[in-house]
Structures are given as C-alpha cells and as structure tokens.
Design a protein around this motif. Structure first.
Motif, mmCIF file in Angstrom:
data_model
loop_
_atom_site.group_PDB
_atom_site.id
_atom_site.type_symbol
_atom_site.label_atom_id
_atom_site.label_comp_id
_atom_site.label_asym_id
_atom_site.label_seq_id
_atom_site.Cartn_x
_atom_site.Cartn_y
_atom_site.Cartn_z
ATOM 1 N N GLU A 4 0.678 -1.048 -0.155
ATOM 2 C CA GLU A 4 0.044 0.152 -0.082
ATOM 3 C C GLU A 4 1.024 1.145 0.004
ATOM 4 N N TRP A 5 1.681 1.015 0.971
ATOM 5 C CA TRP A 5 2.977 2.295 0.676
ATOM 6 C C TRP A 5 3.444 2.769 -0.465
ATOM 7 N N ARG A 6 3.592 1.222 -1.062
ATOM 8 C CA ARG A 6 5.005 1.858 -2.631
ATOM 9 C C ARG A 6 3.857 2.139 -3.300
ATOM 10 N N ALA A 7 2.522 2.148 -3.575
ATOM 11 C CA ALA A 7 1.576 1.981 -4.240
ATOM 12 C C ALA A 7 0.772 3.513 -4.015
ATOM 13 N N GLU A 27 1.719 6.935 -6.790
ATOM 14 C CA GLU A 27 0.354 7.614 -7.205
ATOM 15 C C GLU A 27 1.081 9.533 -6.850
ATOM 16 N N VAL A 28 1.402 9.511 -5.555
ATOM 17 C CA VAL A 28 2.079 11.136 -5.372
ATOM 18 C C VAL A 28 3.052 11.764 -6.298
ATOM 19 N N ARG A 44 12.874 -1.168 10.624
ATOM 20 C CA ARG A 44 11.851 -2.095 10.510
ATOM 21 C C ARG A 44 10.956 -2.128 9.707
ATOM 22 N N ILE A 45 11.296 -1.115 8.662
ATOM 23 C CA ILE A 45 11.018 -0.026 7.352
ATOM 24 C C ILE A 45 11.741 -1.228 6.244
ATOM 25 N N THR A 46 10.782 -1.946 5.756
ATOM 26 C CA THR A 46 10.657 -2.671 4.247
ATOM 27 C C THR A 46 11.027 -1.774 2.680
ATOM 28 N N TRP A 47 10.664 -0.762 3.077
ATOM 29 C CA TRP A 47 10.327 0.060 2.095
ATOM 30 C C TRP A 47 10.905 0.987 1.554
ATOM 31 N N TRP A 48 11.625 1.572 2.784
ATOM 32 C CA TRP A 48 12.741 2.936 2.759
ATOM 33 C C TRP A 48 13.517 2.919 0.662
ATOM 34 N N ASP A 49 13.688 1.401 -0.303
ATOM 35 C CA ASP A 49 14.366 2.881 -1.197
ATOM 36 C C ASP A 49 13.212 2.740 -2.244
ATOM 37 N N ALA A 50 11.207 3.275 -1.653
ATOM 38 C CA ALA A 50 10.752 3.697 -2.245
ATOM 39 C C ALA A 50 10.626 5.348 -2.358
ATOM 40 N N VAL A 51 11.395 5.560 -1.328
ATOM 41 C CA VAL A 51 11.461 7.219 -1.348
ATOM 42 C C VAL A 51 12.459 7.458 -1.287
#
Length: 347
Positions: free
Chosen positions: A187-190, A194-195, A214-221
């Motif tokens: 959901e965060w990646r999606a 969109e942002v 603990r965050i597994t999606w740091w690559d998205a920011v």
C-alpha cells in the motif's frame, strides 16, 4: 530567490550529484546529501487548527522562528478520523486548516527564504495515538479494512501533494509515525507511486523512534526520516543502530522530528509530552546540547527538524513558565540558533 524558485531548484537537483558533493567535514564526501541541506529545521503550526495560520499573530510567529537560524520548516497539520478503526479521513471539512491557509503558510515561509516540507498527518479524534490505527491483516466483508483506510488516506495525501507541487515545496512527508501501518508495504509503495505522478519534489516518510530498521520500503522514498525522541543518554547507541540502516539504503537521512520539553525529567523521556514536572529551561538546554553534539559528530545525519514552533506563540516574557517543546525565549533557543548558523556555514 522566490519561494517557488527555491522549491523548484531543490526539486531539480539531481540526488546522485548531490550525494557526490563534498561537505566541509572530513570524511563526509560520500554521504548522500539532501538538496539544500543541512536541514536546519523547525516544525511550524501544529496541529494546524482552522483559523490559526492566516493571522498577523501567525506571521509574527513564523518570522521569529526564521530569525533563529532556521532554513527549513515542516508545515504540519492534522486531519482527524473518529477512532483508530475508522476508515474515513474527512480532510476537507474538519477542524484542520483549509486550502487557503496551507497555501498562505507555504508562501509566507518561502517569502522568508525557508525551504518547505509539507507534512499532512492523520490524527484520531478520540485521542488515540495514530501509531495504533490498524485493521485485520486481511480484508473481511463487513469489517473496516486497510483497503478502505488507504483509499481515504490516499485522497488526503494526494490533495497535499498537489498543493506541494503547485507551490514549489521542496519536500513532502507522506506519513508520520504510523507504526501499525508500517508493515503495509504494498500500500505504501502504491501510494508513493501515485504521489510521484503529481509531485516532482523530494518524498520522505517520518517513521517513529526505534522503527528505522523495521521499514522494508525505504527504497521507495528519496529521503529517510524519523522521530528522534531518544533519551539524553541514548543518542550514541541509537545513532549506531540507525547508521547501519542508512548505509544499507544509500539514501540521505535526517530527523524529521526531535526535541525535548522544557520540563524537569523530560530529557530522559523526551517523547512524553504529558510527563509531570516543573518548567525547566536548563533541562531542555542540556538535552539540546547532547542532541546537537551527537548528530553533528555523524556526517550522515543531514539535519534536524525540531519540534515544534506554534502559530500562536506565547509572549517571550512568559517563556520561563512555559514547559512545552518550543524553545522560543529559552536557553535552548539561543543554542539552536547558534548551532544552526554554524551548521549552515559548514555545510
């Protein structure tokens, strides 16, 4: 430089080339950089109650903040959902500041030469901390779900993203301390994708203290940020832990929140704004000294966004009796101004 031009310049800077820029401190040439860093910042205007941002009093507050060495500000406002299990976030007709106040505050900050991080936050009207917002791991018919909640949250954040793009904000924070939601990676990646379709600036997420690893999606920011409310004697151990996360990510990092109330006992529990204690500027000063010493010794920490500076600022003569986070009129405010000016000069 105009505010819009400043935001555009920050957004247009290539992150890779920024990362290759050599800093003034020895050994930091390979530290990933944030365009416009160091972030010598202060959060302004929380919680963003309607009618508090578009006043002469608010303009004076922001001007005084800018005189304390501040070069960045997070304009933070909160929309409210009813409970931790609600899926509706009524951001356009609730108690929070509206479109005109948000735009006006951004333009006021830009006019003062500040870079702006727009920071929309969701709160819970019954007082539950937003970290506890949560639902079943899977959708169940007839029960509130993550799918429903993220659909509402998406509308809220995209509304802010469009404002941030139109007004040239240098950064957008897409979430703050959403501990139970942190695991919803898809959901965060999606949402971030969109942002990016409507906003061309830097994107960050403000995780809570002790959650950086603990965050597994740091690559998205573009930028990693967190709330650094660590005990006065815990900075070194926590920075050691966070450093491993930052090195593995290859992303720049700063503390999106940090600070300490001017209250006895708060240096040991800086995240607890309800902690009993007498007003104490010296307690806050001691914490600021330890915090600045610790982060300035780590070149990979590219700044602080301190918490916080209200739109309705107390009179300076009342500062000695004020026990909140704001450092205005207190010894910590003088230290902050001096340390920020030095940090900006050294890069």
């Amino acid at each position: 430089m105009s505010g819009a031009a400043m935001g555009g310049a920050a957004m247009g800077t290539d992150m890779a080339s920024a990362g290759a820029t050599s800093g003034a401190e020895a050994g930091d040439a390979d530290v990933p950089r944030i365009p416009g860093d160091p972030v010598c910042g202060m959060t302004w205007g929380w919680v963003g109650t309607r009618g508090t941002w578009a006043t002469p009093e608010a303009a004076d507050s922001m001007r005084l903040m800018a005189q304390h060495g501040v070069t960045w500000t997070a304009l933070a406002y909160a929309a409210e959902q009813a409970t931790a299990f609600s899926t509706d976030i009524p951001f356009d007709d609730g108690p929070q500041v509206g479109y005109d106040e948000i735009v006006g505050a951004i333009r006021a900050a830009h006019a003062l030469g500040l870079r702006v991080c727009l920071k929309p936050v969701v709160n819970v009207a019954d007082g539950t901390w937003r970290a506890h917002i949560g639902f079943f791991d899977w959708d169940v018919p007839g029960e509130p779900s993550w799918t429903e909640w993220f659909a509402s949250y998406r509308r809220f954040i995209l509304h802010a993203a469009r404002i941030a793009e139109a007004e040239g904000c240098a950064m957008l924070c897409v979430g703050c301390e959403m501990v139970r939601a942190d695991s919803r990676e898809a959901e965060w990646r999606a949402l971030i994708a969109e942002v990016r379709a409507v906003y061309s600036g830097l994107v960050t997420y403000n995780c809570d203290k002790y959650q950086e690893h603990r965050i597994t999606w740091w690559d998205a920011v573009d930028v990693i940020s967190s709330s650094g409310y660590y005990p006065i004697d815990g900075w070194e151990a926590q920075l050691d832990r966070i450093e491993a996360v930052v090195e593995a990510s290859g992303k720049p990092f700063f503390f999106m929140e940090a600070g300490c109330p001017s209250r006895t006992g708060s240096a040991a529990r800086p995240n607890d704004w309800t902690l009993p204690g007498a007003p104490s500027g010296e307690e806050q000063l001691s914490y600021y000294e330890a915090m600045f010493d610790a982060v300035r010794a780590r070149p990979w920490v590219r700044g602080l966004m301190l918490w916080d500076w209200p739109a309705r600022l107390y009179p300076e003569q009342d500062a000695v009796a004020n026990d909140d986070y704001c450092p205005f009129g207190k010894p910590a405010g003088e230290l902050m101004a001096a340390r920020y000016r030095d940090w900006s000069a050294r890069g």
